[in-house]
Every structure is written in C-alpha cells, then in structure tokens.
Scaffold this motif. Structure first.
Motif, short mmCIF file in Angstrom:
data_model
loop_
_atom_site.label_atom_id
_atom_site.label_comp_id
_atom_site.label_asym_id
_atom_site.label_seq_id
_atom_site.Cartn_x
_atom_site.Cartn_y
_atom_site.Cartn_z
N UNK A 230 0.82 -1.22 0.00
CA UNK A 230 0.00 0.00 0.00
C UNK A 230 0.85 1.27 0.00
N UNK A 231 0.54 2.17 -0.90
CA UNK A 231 1.28 3.42 -1.01
C UNK A 231 1.00 4.35 0.16
N UNK A 232 -0.17 4.17 0.78
CA UNK A 232 -0.54 5.06 1.89
C UNK A 232 0.03 4.60 3.23
N UNK A 233 0.79 3.50 3.24
CA UNK A 233 1.38 3.01 4.47
C UNK A 233 2.90 3.09 4.38
N UNK A 234 3.49 3.20 5.53
CA UNK A 234 4.95 3.21 5.61
C UNK A 234 5.49 1.83 5.25
N UNK A 235 6.59 1.78 4.52
CA UNK A 235 7.20 0.48 4.22
C UNK A 235 7.60 -0.25 5.51
N UNK A 236 7.89 0.51 6.55
CA UNK A 236 8.25 -0.08 7.83
C UNK A 236 7.07 -0.89 8.39
N UNK A 237 5.86 -0.39 8.22
CA UNK A 237 4.66 -1.08 8.69
C UNK A 237 4.49 -2.42 7.96
N UNK A 238 4.63 -2.40 6.64
CA UNK A 238 4.50 -3.63 5.85
C UNK A 238 5.59 -4.63 6.22
N UNK A 239 6.80 -4.15 6.43
CA UNK A 239 7.90 -5.03 6.80
C UNK A 239 7.66 -5.65 8.18
N UNK A 240 7.04 -4.87 9.07
CA UNK A 240 6.71 -5.38 10.40
C UNK A 240 5.69 -6.51 10.33
N UNK A 241 4.68 -6.31 9.49
CA UNK A 241 3.67 -7.36 9.32
C UNK A 241 4.31 -8.62 8.73
N UNK A 242 5.17 -8.44 7.74
CA UNK A 242 5.84 -9.59 7.12
C UNK A 242 6.71 -10.32 8.14
N UNK A 243 7.40 -9.56 8.99
CA UNK A 243 8.22 -10.19 10.03
C UNK A 243 7.35 -11.00 10.99
N UNK A 244 6.20 -10.45 11.35
CA UNK A 244 5.27 -11.16 12.24
C UNK A 244 4.72 -12.41 11.57
N UNK A 245 4.42 -12.31 10.27
CA UNK A 245 3.94 -13.48 9.54
C UNK A 245 5.00 -14.57 9.55
N UNK A 246 6.24 -14.20 9.30
CA UNK A 246 7.33 -15.18 9.28
C UNK A 246 7.51 -15.83 10.65
N UNK A 247 7.37 -15.04 11.70
CA UNK A 247 7.50 -15.59 13.05
C UNK A 247 6.41 -16.65 13.29
N UNK A 248 5.17 -16.35 12.88
CA UNK A 248 4.07 -17.30 13.05
C UNK A 248 4.27 -18.55 12.20
N UNK A 249 4.86 -18.36 11.02
CA UNK A 249 5.07 -19.48 10.09
C UNK A 249 6.37 -20.23 10.36
N UNK A 250 7.12 -19.73 11.32
CA UNK A 250 8.42 -20.31 11.67
C UNK A 250 9.35 -20.41 10.47
N UNK A 251 9.48 -19.27 9.80
CA UNK A 251 10.37 -19.21 8.64
C UNK A 251 11.29 -18.00 8.78
#
Length: 85
Positions: free
Chosen positions: A54-75
């Motif tokens: 999303x262009x209206x969100x900070x790239x830091x926010x998207x990266x944080x969500x991706x990091x959280x997803x990876x933690x849940x997926x154990x990757x």
C-alpha cells in the motif's frame, strides 16, 4: 537433445509475496487463521502475498507485518525482507 529434468529447476517464487505465500502454504496455515492470529485484515495479508504494498502506508509497517507473519510461520524473514522495498 536433452531436457532439463532437474527437480531444482522448478519455478520457485522470486518475489517477497511469492515467498511469503509459499511459506504459509508449506506451513499449512489458512490466511484467515493467520489474520486472526496477527489481528491484521485478510485483505491486507492477501495484498502482501500479491506484492501489492500500500502506497498510503509506511514500508516499515509492511515489513513489520511480514516479520510477524514469518514468526508465526516459523520461517526466516531475511530472504523475504531483502526483496521488499
């Protein structure tokens, strides 16, 4: 004439979203379950898996969500984050 029958030559995801989706599918986790666990809307997770940042969100926010997803997926998040803006 030889054909490339090497199993390693199969198409692997080469985008952050593709790797994320592949990791989720390999873990056998449904997107709705991940959404509830992370308290992030399904549509936002779908957008990340489709490489639509999303262009209206900070790239830091998207990266944080991706990091959280990876933690849940154990990757490992490093290869995925390296492909993100």
């Amino acid at each position: 004439m030889t054909e490339n029958t090497n199993p390693d030559s199969t198409l692997m995801p080469t985008t952050a979203g593709g790797l994320l989706k592949a990791a989720r599918q390999a873990a056998g986790m449904h997107l709705a379950v991940l959404s509830v666990t992370l308290k992030v809307p399904v549509r936002q997770l779908e957008a990340l898996e489709a490489d639509q940042f999303p262009a209206d969100q900070s790239p830091v926010f998207a990266r944080g969500i991706v990091s959280s997803m990876c933690r849940q997926l154990r990757t490992d998040p490093a290869p995925i984050l390296a492909l993100m803006p």
